[in-house]
Design a protein around this motif. Structure first.
Motif, PDB file in Angstrom:
ATOM      1  N   GLY A 175      20.746  15.833  -4.015  1.00 21.98           N
ATOM      2  CA  GLY A 175      20.670  14.449  -4.473  1.00 21.98           C
ATOM      3  C   GLY A 175      21.878  13.631  -4.058  1.00 21.98           C
ATOM      4  N   GLU A 176      21.876  12.380  -4.471  1.00 24.97           N
ATOM      5  CA  GLU A 176      22.986  11.472  -4.168  1.00 24.97           C
ATOM      6  C   GLU A 176      24.292  11.953  -4.795  1.00 24.97           C
ATOM      7  OE1 GLU A 176      22.991   8.848  -2.160  1.00 24.97           O
ATOM      8  OE2 GLU A 176      20.851   8.971  -1.719  1.00 24.97           O
ATOM      9  N   ARG A 177      24.206  12.490  -6.012  1.00 22.44           N
ATOM     10  CA  ARG A 177      25.389  13.007  -6.712  1.00 22.44           C
ATOM     11  C   ARG A 177      25.270  14.522  -6.803  1.00 22.44           C
ATOM     12  NH1 ARG A 177      25.799  10.342 -12.235  1.00 22.44           N
ATOM     13  NH2 ARG A 177      27.286  12.040 -12.385  1.00 22.44           N
TER      14      ARG A 177
ATOM     15  N   ARG B  80      19.525  12.387   5.048  1.00 22.47           N
ATOM     16  CA  ARG B  80      18.646  12.247   3.895  1.00 22.47           C
ATOM     17  C   ARG B  80      17.457  11.352   4.243  1.00 22.47           C
ATOM     18  NH1 ARG B  80      20.544  13.383  -0.757  1.00 22.47           N
ATOM     19  NH2 ARG B  80      22.692  12.914  -0.184  1.00 22.47           N
ATOM     20  N   GLY B  81      16.259  11.780   3.846  1.00 24.16           N
ATOM     21  CA  GLY B  81      15.051  10.984   3.982  1.00 24.16           C
ATOM     22  C   GLY B  81      14.407  10.802   2.616  1.00 24.16           C
ATOM     23  N   ASP B  82      13.180  10.283   2.575  1.00 25.82           N
ATOM     24  CA  ASP B  82      12.506  10.042   1.296  1.00 25.82           C
ATOM     25  C   ASP B  82      12.194  11.334   0.555  1.00 25.82           C
ATOM     26  OD1 ASP B  82      12.579   7.321   1.648  1.00 25.82           O
ATOM     27  OD2 ASP B  82      10.595   7.223   2.573  1.00 25.82           O
ATOM     28  N   ASP B  83      11.606  12.310   1.245  1.00 31.33           N
ATOM     29  CA  ASP B  83      11.227  13.560   0.578  1.00 31.33           C
ATOM     30  C   ASP B  83      11.823  14.788   1.262  1.00 31.33           C
ATOM     31  OD1 ASP B  83       9.755  13.580   2.902  1.00 31.33           O
ATOM     32  OD2 ASP B  83       7.888  14.219   1.965  1.00 31.33           O
TER      33      ASP B  83
ATOM     34  N   THR C 113      24.318  28.033   7.332  1.00 27.62           N
ATOM     35  CA  THR C 113      22.966  27.795   7.823  1.00 27.62           C
ATOM     36  C   THR C 113      22.677  26.309   7.670  1.00 27.62           C
ATOM     37  OG1 THR C 113      21.960  28.236   5.662  1.00 27.62           O
ATOM     38  CG2 THR C 113      22.135  30.096   7.182  1.00 27.62           C
ATOM     39  N   VAL C 114      21.887  25.794   8.580  1.00 28.43           N
ATOM     40  CA  VAL C 114      21.435  24.407   8.486  1.00 28.43           C
ATOM     41  C   VAL C 114      19.920  24.471   8.350  1.00 28.43           C
ATOM     42  CG1 VAL C 114      21.325  22.164   9.627  1.00 28.43           C
ATOM     43  CG2 VAL C 114      23.379  23.583   9.865  1.00 28.43           C
ATOM     44  N   GLU C 115      19.418  23.802   7.311  1.00 32.23           N
ATOM     45  CA  GLU C 115      17.994  23.868   7.011  1.00 32.23           C
ATOM     46  C   GLU C 115      17.449  22.498   6.640  1.00 32.23           C
ATOM     47  OE1 GLU C 115      16.861  27.548   4.590  1.00 32.23           O
ATOM     48  OE2 GLU C 115      18.996  27.292   4.138  1.00 32.23           O
ATOM     49  N   THR C 116      16.170  22.290   6.948  1.00 31.57           N
ATOM     50  CA  THR C 116      15.482  21.146   6.365  1.00 31.57           C
ATOM     51  C   THR C 116      14.979  21.601   5.005  1.00 31.57           C
ATOM     52  OG1 THR C 116      13.340  21.725   7.352  1.00 31.57           O
ATOM     53  CG2 THR C 116      14.751  20.182   8.583  1.00 31.57           C
TER      54      THR C 116
END
Length: 189
Positions: A66-68, A82-85, A103-106
């Motif tokens: 999230g944002e925080r 960051r995107g909508d979902d 690791t980098v993940e969606t």
């Protein structure tokens, strides 16, 4: 004497290259995706019964993205986009001492019952995972983790995949336990 020195230097250089390659693979700094001899193995399933409503559990799972970002998660997760979902996030997992895997993940959020992960960069070329949330009869939540992990290079890749999978699943189990504890704490407030 000169020949012995050269042999020692070559052997030392080979050992150093081997250690560097191993550390690069383990930490995800050298991602290897050759696309040949791909072997895929399952991850999970792992089921965790959580004494909290599904929306609370989903909020706990989504919180690190999230944002925080919760203070406890700042050293474990960094949102890169960051995107909508969906987010693109780096995950940091301690390995040994100060060494950590990145690791980098969606991460895709399907509120209120699913969170999906897809590996972009890491110690293996292919991982897809999901957390599925189902309400139980007494108002709690059954969280089910499933996934698959793929490696290249046939038998050698299978050996590497089994090694990575055991560490990967242990990290997931620890995360699920932390999520269970936090969701149950929030639901009693």
């Amino acid at each position: 004497m000169a020949l012995a020195r050269r042999v020692a230097m070559v052997a030392g250089g080979g050992a150093l290259a081997g250690v560097g390659t191993y550390l690069g693979l383990v930490t995800g700094a050298i991602p290897v995706d050759l696309g040949i001899g791909r072997r895929v193995r399952p991850l999970g399933p792992v089921e965790v019964l959580i004494g909290a409503p599904r929306d609370v559990v989903f909020a706990v799972l989504a919180a690190p993205y999230g944002e925080r970002v919760p203070r406890a998660m700042r050293e474990k997760v960094k949102v890169l986009e960051r995107g909508d979902d969906m987010v693109l996030a780096a995950h940091f997992t301690p390995i040994r001492g100060r060494l950590r895997a990145t690791t980098v993940e969606t991460v895709r959020f399907s509120r209120p019952d699913r969170v999906d992960f897809r590996l972009v960069r890491g110690p293996v070329p292919h991982v897809v995972e999901s957390f599925q949330l189902a309400e139980d009869e007494v108002g709690g939540t059954l969280l089910t983790y499933t996934g698959e992990l793929g490696t290249d290079l046939w038998r050698a890749g299978r050996w590497w995949g089994d090694l990575v999978a055991s560490t990967w699943e242990a990290a997931v189990r620890a995360s699920l336990e932390a999520a269970r504890t936090e969701a149950e704490r929030r639901s009693t407030l």
